[in-house]
Design a protein around this motif. Structure first.
Motif, PDB file in Angstrom:
ATOM      1  N   ARG A 113     -52.666  18.479  35.671  1.00 51.33           N
ATOM      2  CA  ARG A 113     -53.938  18.073  36.306  1.00 51.33           C
ATOM      3  C   ARG A 113     -54.738  17.183  35.379  1.00 51.33           C
ATOM      4  NH1 ARG A 113     -54.422  23.472  38.260  1.00 51.33           N
ATOM      5  NH2 ARG A 113     -55.713  23.902  36.450  1.00 51.33           N
ATOM      6  N   ILE A 114     -54.801  17.553  34.096  1.00 52.75           N
ATOM      7  CA  ILE A 114     -55.562  16.750  33.127  1.00 52.75           C
ATOM      8  C   ILE A 114     -54.937  15.364  33.006  1.00 52.75           C
ATOM      9  CG2 ILE A 114     -56.212  16.549  30.690  1.00 52.75           C
ATOM     10  CD1 ILE A 114     -56.411  19.636  30.639  1.00 52.75           C
ATOM     11  N   GLN A 115     -53.610  15.295  32.939  1.00 56.46           N
ATOM     12  CA  GLN A 115     -52.929  14.003  32.850  1.00 56.46           C
ATOM     13  C   GLN A 115     -53.218  13.135  34.069  1.00 56.46           C
ATOM     14  OE1 GLN A 115     -52.091  13.768  29.448  1.00 56.46           O
ATOM     15  NE2 GLN A 115     -50.587  12.416  30.391  1.00 56.46           N
ATOM     16  N   GLN A 116     -53.219  13.750  35.257  1.00 53.83           N
ATOM     17  CA  GLN A 116     -53.518  12.998  36.477  1.00 53.83           C
ATOM     18  C   GLN A 116     -54.946  12.457  36.434  1.00 53.83           C
ATOM     19  OE1 GLN A 116     -52.738  15.709  39.676  1.00 53.83           O
ATOM     20  NE2 GLN A 116     -50.516  15.474  39.543  1.00 53.83           N
ATOM     21  N   GLN A 117     -55.875  13.266  35.970  1.00 55.38           N
ATOM     22  CA  GLN A 117     -57.268  12.821  35.886  1.00 55.38           C
ATOM     23  C   GLN A 117     -57.397  11.695  34.872  1.00 55.38           C
ATOM     24  OE1 GLN A 117     -59.417  16.393  34.934  1.00 55.38           O
ATOM     25  NE2 GLN A 117     -59.570  17.049  37.078  1.00 55.38           N
ATOM     26  N   LEU A 118     -56.687  11.789  33.749  1.00 55.62           N
ATOM     27  CA  LEU A 118     -56.750  10.720  32.749  1.00 55.62           C
ATOM     28  C   LEU A 118     -56.164   9.417  33.301  1.00 55.62           C
ATOM     29  CD1 LEU A 118     -55.843  12.643  29.473  1.00 55.62           C
ATOM     30  CD2 LEU A 118     -57.956  11.398  29.904  1.00 55.62           C
ATOM     31  N   ARG A 119     -55.116   9.490  34.085  1.00 53.71           N
ATOM     32  CA  ARG A 119     -54.509   8.292  34.669  1.00 53.71           C
ATOM     33  C   ARG A 119     -55.372   7.686  35.778  1.00 53.71           C
ATOM     34  NH1 ARG A 119     -49.339  10.940  36.044  1.00 53.71           N
ATOM     35  NH2 ARG A 119     -49.384  12.171  34.206  1.00 53.71           N
ATOM     36  N   ALA A 120     -56.174   8.516  36.434  1.00 51.35           N
ATOM     37  CA  ALA A 120     -56.976   8.052  37.578  1.00 51.35           C
ATOM     38  C   ALA A 120     -58.158   7.215  37.134  1.00 51.35           C
ATOM     39  CB  ALA A 120     -57.454   9.244  38.395  1.00 51.35           C
ATOM     40  N   GLY A 121     -58.532   7.252  35.910  1.00 53.16           N
ATOM     41  CA  GLY A 121     -59.692   6.487  35.453  1.00 53.16           C
ATOM     42  C   GLY A 121     -60.841   7.437  35.171  1.00 53.16           C
ATOM     43  N   TYR A 122     -61.689   7.019  34.249  1.00 53.90           N
ATOM     44  CA  TYR A 122     -62.733   7.920  33.802  1.00 53.90           C
ATOM     45  C   TYR A 122     -63.754   7.148  32.994  1.00 53.90           C
ATOM     46  CZ  TYR A 122     -59.439   7.433  29.993  1.00 53.90           C
ATOM     47  OH  TYR A 122     -58.596   6.904  29.060  1.00 53.90           O
ATOM     48  N   ASN A 124     -66.256   7.091  29.496  1.00 57.69           N
ATOM     49  CA  ASN A 124     -65.987   7.452  28.104  1.00 57.69           C
ATOM     50  C   ASN A 124     -66.190   8.938  27.857  1.00 57.69           C
ATOM     51  OD1 ASN A 124     -64.994   5.255  26.869  1.00 57.69           O
ATOM     52  ND2 ASN A 124     -66.936   4.553  25.995  1.00 57.69           N
ATOM     53  N   ASP A 125     -67.324   9.487  28.288  1.00 62.14           N
ATOM     54  CA  ASP A 125     -67.608  10.910  28.058  1.00 62.14           C
ATOM     55  C   ASP A 125     -66.558  11.788  28.743  1.00 62.14           C
ATOM     56  OD1 ASP A 125     -69.802  10.285  26.566  1.00 62.14           O
ATOM     57  OD2 ASP A 125     -71.221  10.493  28.228  1.00 62.14           O
ATOM     58  N   GLN A 126     -66.231  11.450  29.984  1.00 59.58           N
ATOM     59  CA  GLN A 126     -65.254  12.248  30.717  1.00 59.58           C
ATOM     60  C   GLN A 126     -63.872  12.124  30.070  1.00 59.58           C
ATOM     61  OE1 GLN A 126     -64.660  11.088  34.782  1.00 59.58           O
ATOM     62  NE2 GLN A 126     -63.626  13.010  35.305  1.00 59.58           N
ATOM     63  N   GLY A 127     -63.503  10.977  29.577  1.00 60.04           N
ATOM     64  CA  GLY A 127     -62.214  10.768  28.914  1.00 60.04           C
ATOM     65  C   GLY A 127     -62.101  11.584  27.643  1.00 60.04           C
ATOM     66  N   ASN A 128     -63.195  11.610  26.858  1.00 56.84           N
ATOM     67  CA  ASN A 128     -63.191  12.409  25.628  1.00 56.84           C
ATOM     68  C   ASN A 128     -63.039  13.898  25.947  1.00 56.84           C
ATOM     69  OD1 ASN A 128     -63.448  10.141  24.052  1.00 56.84           O
ATOM     70  ND2 ASN A 128     -65.688  10.265  23.953  1.00 56.84           N
ATOM     71  N   ARG A 129     -63.743  14.348  26.989  1.00 58.16           N
ATOM     72  CA  ARG A 129     -63.663  15.752  27.388  1.00 58.16           C
ATOM     73  C   ARG A 129     -62.248  16.088  27.848  1.00 58.16           C
ATOM     74  NH1 ARG A 129     -63.769  18.027  32.158  1.00 58.16           N
ATOM     75  NH2 ARG A 129     -64.442  16.141  33.204  1.00 58.16           N
ATOM     76  N   LEU A 130     -61.640  15.224  28.642  1.00 57.43           N
ATOM     77  CA  LEU A 130     -60.287  15.465  29.141  1.00 57.43           C
ATOM     78  C   LEU A 130     -59.249  15.468  28.011  1.00 57.43           C
ATOM     79  CD1 LEU A 130     -60.337  13.291  32.394  1.00 57.43           C
ATOM     80  CD2 LEU A 130     -60.246  15.786  32.248  1.00 57.43           C
ATOM     81  N   ARG A 131     -59.389  14.550  27.052  1.00 56.24           N
ATOM     82  CA  ARG A 131     -58.460  14.530  25.924  1.00 56.24           C
ATOM     83  C   ARG A 131     -58.592  15.793  25.074  1.00 56.24           C
ATOM     84  NH1 ARG A 131     -59.312   9.031  26.500  1.00 56.24           N
ATOM     85  NH2 ARG A 131     -61.194   9.004  25.239  1.00 56.24           N
ATOM     86  N   ARG A 132     -59.847  16.287  24.880  1.00 56.65           N
ATOM     87  CA  ARG A 132     -60.077  17.527  24.135  1.00 56.65           C
ATOM     88  C   ARG A 132     -59.433  18.698  24.872  1.00 56.65           C
ATOM     89  NH1 ARG A 132     -63.813  20.931  25.139  1.00 56.65           N
ATOM     90  NH2 ARG A 132     -65.196  19.434  26.129  1.00 56.65           N
ATOM     91  N   GLN A 133     -59.604  18.764  26.184  1.00 51.66           N
ATOM     92  CA  GLN A 133     -58.993  19.827  26.983  1.00 51.66           C
ATOM     93  C   GLN A 133     -57.465  19.752  26.904  1.00 51.66           C
ATOM     94  OE1 GLN A 133     -60.478  19.379  30.979  1.00 51.66           O
ATOM     95  NE2 GLN A 133     -62.367  20.538  30.575  1.00 51.66           N
ATOM     96  N   ARG A 134     -56.926  18.547  26.991  1.00 52.82           N
ATOM     97  CA  ARG A 134     -55.473  18.379  26.909  1.00 52.82           C
ATOM     98  C   ARG A 134     -54.953  18.869  25.553  1.00 52.82           C
ATOM     99  NH1 ARG A 134     -53.203  12.406  27.282  1.00 52.82           N
ATOM    100  NH2 ARG A 134     -54.410  12.322  25.384  1.00 52.82           N
ATOM    101  N   ARG A 135     -55.679  18.539  24.493  1.00 52.07           N
ATOM    102  CA  ARG A 135     -55.288  18.972  23.153  1.00 52.07           C
ATOM    103  C   ARG A 135     -55.304  20.502  23.054  1.00 52.07           C
ATOM    104  NH1 ARG A 135     -58.136  15.503  20.723  1.00 52.07           N
ATOM    105  NH2 ARG A 135     -60.047  16.709  20.665  1.00 52.07           N
ATOM    106  N   GLU A 136     -56.387  21.144  23.562  1.00 52.12           N
ATOM    107  CA  GLU A 136     -56.512  22.611  23.495  1.00 52.12           C
ATOM    108  C   GLU A 136     -55.413  23.303  24.307  1.00 52.12           C
ATOM    109  OE1 GLU A 136     -60.466  23.342  24.856  1.00 52.12           O
ATOM    110  OE2 GLU A 136     -61.391  22.586  23.013  1.00 52.12           O
ATOM    111  N   VAL A 137     -55.193  22.823  25.531  1.00 47.96           N
ATOM    112  CA  VAL A 137     -54.170  23.440  26.396  1.00 47.96           C
ATOM    113  C   VAL A 137     -52.784  23.209  25.806  1.00 47.96           C
ATOM    114  CG1 VAL A 137     -53.127  23.401  28.688  1.00 47.96           C
ATOM    115  CG2 VAL A 137     -55.601  23.289  28.456  1.00 47.96           C
ATOM    116  N   SER A 138     -52.559  22.031  25.258  1.00 47.72           N
ATOM    117  CA  SER A 138     -51.273  21.711  24.661  1.00 47.72           C
ATOM    118  C   SER A 138     -50.995  22.614  23.454  1.00 47.72           C
ATOM    119  CB  SER A 138     -51.263  20.248  24.245  1.00 47.72           C
ATOM    120  OG  SER A 138     -49.991  19.848  23.868  1.00 47.72           O
TER     121      SER A 138
END
Length: 148
Positions: A113-122, A124-138
């Motif tokens: 889901r996070i990868q799909q959201q990152l590919r869909a466009g975002y 800056n703030d939302q992109g940073n949050r999504l990358r942090r979430q991806r890192r934590e979940v990973s």
């Protein structure tokens, strides 16, 4: 026959060992020397040898065999004795594996889901949050599912 030879050998060697005389001296470099030949030209000391102690090993061997037999009996009874406990612990391990597999599947879905959201466009703030979430979940996926 071998016992007789050993007995004869013991009777011949043990008295000669106990009758042997041992001498010691220290040379110029401070090294101690021991010999059974009396040094004539050096200052030396006579070493008193004690009789060798004889320990009967038969009793120790018998006790060791008894202990080994008892250990084997205990291990056999533990392995075959309580099948109900073993079955319940296997069921518990199976439940724990199922929970772990479900948790790992959840992490993988969340990453997708996070990868799909990152590919869909975002933004800056939302992109940073999504990358942090991806890192934590990973990291959780790696620690709990791949390494553990």
């Amino acid at each position: 026959m071998p016992w007789r030879q050993a007995a004869v050998f013991a009777f011949l060697v043990i008295p000669s060992v106990s009758a042997a005389e041992v001498y010691t001296w220290i040379d110029e470099q401070g090294v101690a020397h021991f010999t059974d030949i009396k040094p004539s030209e050096r200052e030396h000391e006579h070493v008193e040898l004690r009789r060798p102690s004889l320990i009967p090993m038969r009793e120790n061997i018998t006790r060791g065999k008894r202990v080994s037999t008892i250990n084997e009996q205990v291990n056999r009874s533990l392995e075959s004795g309580n099948g109900a406990e073993r079955a319940s612990s296997e069921k518990q391990r199976a439940r724990e594996r199922e929970r772990k597999n479900a948790r790992c599947a959840g992490y993988r879905q969340k990453l997708d889901r996070i990868q799909q959201q990152l590919r869909a466009g975002y933004s800056n703030d939302q992109g940073n949050r999504l990358r942090r979430q991806r890192r934590e979940v990973s990291q959780k996926l790696s620690r709990e599912c791949m390494l553990g």
